[in-house]
Design a protein around this motif. Structure first.
Motif: not given
Ligand code: NAD
Length: 476
Positions: A148, A150, A174, A177, A210, A226-227, A233, A249-250, A282, A379, A445
């Motif tokens: 997840v 932050w 996880k 950070e 992660g 996440g992103s 990946q 995602l985003g 997001c 984004e 969602w």
């Molecule tokens: P991020 O992708 O950088 O990190 C997300 C998680 O992935 C963190 O726990 C991070 O430590 C982990 N991570 C990083 N590298 C990794 C790897 N190589 N393998 C596995 N895990 C890894 O995203 P962020 O900056 O924490 O969050 C922002 C993003 O999340 C934005 O793009 C946002 O749109 C998206 N988001 C989407 C939703 C949704 O419901 N669609 C909700 C919240 C946030």
């Protein structure tokens, strides 16, 4: 505050090489640090979840529901501490931190109810062909990894943990950070409730941790929020092992304002959709499409409202918007301000970092942004709103749909028939009509296009952690 990892029902210190620094974004200073989990500790967490699976998936649904109700209750008991921690580590204003906590509580309560209904979902299937009987069994997917971000730590984790545990899965979570302390509460609650060891494990760390989890061959599924760059990946690791993945995602979502709207009401919705959580959502409605007939009245009102927002430290001031949560995010948003200047965009409000300690930026509005601007399509994840005008309903739909993302949209109009029609035409996972960012646990969602794969919340969120089995018997 425990600052370590929860593996097999025990709190352990991290043995990884990364040091995690936990920051107060309003001051731009760390207030805690600890060592990340090592790859070996990720292995131990997955092994613990695997050992706990047979017993956990055999527990009665009502027993699992009782644990989930316990999570809801214990979150409530930790109310003040969790609100303060979100204000301090995320920079959330108090009322937003309260709403996040209430959302997490509602999520555990809702999935407790769905868990109680599970036995009735295992039922006979009527067959057209005589001589056979068939029945359905909904089984837990197994051991799941949950990764997840932050921006809504309590909420995003609850949306995964509650349905996974309800379904009978065991989990390795996880957290990000950037905000690793908040989800420690889930481990503390598991301890307090006597959740069997290994059912819930929490490993903290950066990309290395992660990746160790998402590449792990001991998982049956991975659910990631996440992103897009990390999401792809994670999907590659899932594809290498042919295992299911949910990706949240985003987004680059549109808010469409027709000229029959009340201007003040529309401004309120637009501002909430881009400044809530300092725009780090997001689902931020960061592309404003405003109809010609109302644009000249609305844009100056919007500009004034954004300029008058109280931006500051939520722990010491009455604020409408706090800082950005991390320095990395602050630098990223500042880089978009620089791009906007290079592109010659018309800035009606903000467009700069605040001249004070901490990671603050001004709520920002760019008007008449060309469609080929990077700010219109990418984004940003900050309080940066880009506006364009439209003439017809058809044009609004076309421009709203011209995005590689498809998470959410908002439609504002006094003509409800039109609003419903536009909602149906938008290529997204969730549309709000005359409201903003209202997420209920009963509704789904998730996004279309580049915004992800799968759905969370509602019964769909539970199905994401279930596997359908049929047992067919020949009567002959
Ligand atoms: P991020 O992708 O950088 O990190 C997300 C998680 O992935 C963190 O726990 C991070 O430590 C982990 N991570 C990083 N590298 C990794 C790897 N190589 N393998 C596995 N895990 C890894 O995203 P962020 O900056 O924490 O969050 C922002 C993003 O999340 C934005 O793009 C946002 O749109 C998206 N988001 C989407 C939703 C949704 O419901 N669609 C909700 C919240 C946030």
């Amino acid at each position: 505050m425990t600052t370590s990892h929860y593996i097999a029902g025990r709190w352990v210190e991290g043995q990884g090489s990364d040091c995690i620094s936990v920051n107060d974004p309003a001051l731009g200073q760390p207030f805690a640090e600890f060592m990340a989990a090592s790859v070996t500790q990720v292995d131990q967490a997955v092994a613990a979840a695997r050992s706990a699976l047979p017993a956990w998936k055999s527990t009665g649904a009502s027993e699992r529901a009782a644990f989930l109700r316990g999570f809801a209750e214990q979150l409530g008991q930790r109310r003040e501490a969790l609100i303060t921690l979100q204000m301090r580590n995320n920079g959330k204003p108090r009322h937003e931190a309260e709403i996040d906590l209430d959302d997490a509580i509602a999520t555990f309560t809702y999935y407790a109810e769905l868990a109680e209904q599970l036995p009735s979902k295992n039922r006979d299937v009527p067959l057209a062909v005589p001589g056979f009987t068939a029945r359905t069994r909904l089984e837990p997917v197994g051991v799941v990894g949950l990764i997840v971000p932050w921006n809504f730590p309590l909420v995003t984790s609850a949306w995964k943990l509650a349905p996974a545990l309800a379904a009978g899965c065991t989990v390795v979570l996880k957290p990000s950070e950037v905000t690793p302390l908040i989800e420690q509460a889930y481990g503390q609650i598991a301890d307090a409730l006597g959740l069997p060891a290994g059912v819930l494990n929490i490993v903290n760390g950066k990309a290395e941790t992660g990746a160790a989890l998402s590449n792990h061959n001991g998982l049956d599924k991975l659910s990631f929020t996440g992103s897009n760059s990390v999401g792809s990946q994670v999907m590659r690791s899932a594809s290498a092992q042919c295992r299911p993945v949910t990706l949240e995602l985003g987004g680059k979502s549109a808010i469409v304002v027709f000229d029959d709207c009340d201007v003040d009401q529309a401004v309120e919705w637009i501002v909430a959709g881009i400044t809530w959580n300092a725009g780090q959502m997001c689902s931020a409605t960061s592309r404003l499409l405003v109809q010609d007939g109302i644009a000249d009245a609305l844009l100056p009102r919007l500009q004034a409202t954004l300029e008058n927002l109280r931006v500051g430290n939520p722990l010491t001031e009455e604020v409408d918007m706090g800082p950005l949560t991390s320095q990395a995010q602050w630098l990223k948003v500042a880089s978009y301000f620089a791009t906007a200047r290079e592109e010659g965009l018309q800035c009606l409000a903000g467009g700069k970092a605040l001249d004070r300690d901490g990671w603050f930026v001004s709520p920002t509005l760019y008007a008449d942004v060309p469609k080929d601007s990077r700010l219109w399509s990418e984004e940003i994840f900050g309080p940066v709103l880009c506006a364009r005008r439209f003439a017809s309903e058809e044009q609004a739909i076309t421009e709203a749909n011209e995005s590689r993302f498809g998470l959410v949209a908002t439609v504002c109009s006094a003509d409800l028939e039109r609003a419903e029609r536009v909602a149906d035409a938008l290529e997204v996972g969730h549309v709000w009509i005359n409201s903003v960012q209202a997420v209920f646990v009963e509704t789904s969602w998730g996004g279309t296009k580049g915004s992800g794969i799968g759905r969370e919340l509602g019964p769909w969120g539970l199905s994401a952690y279930q596997s359908v089995k049929h047992v067919t018997r020949c009567l002959g």
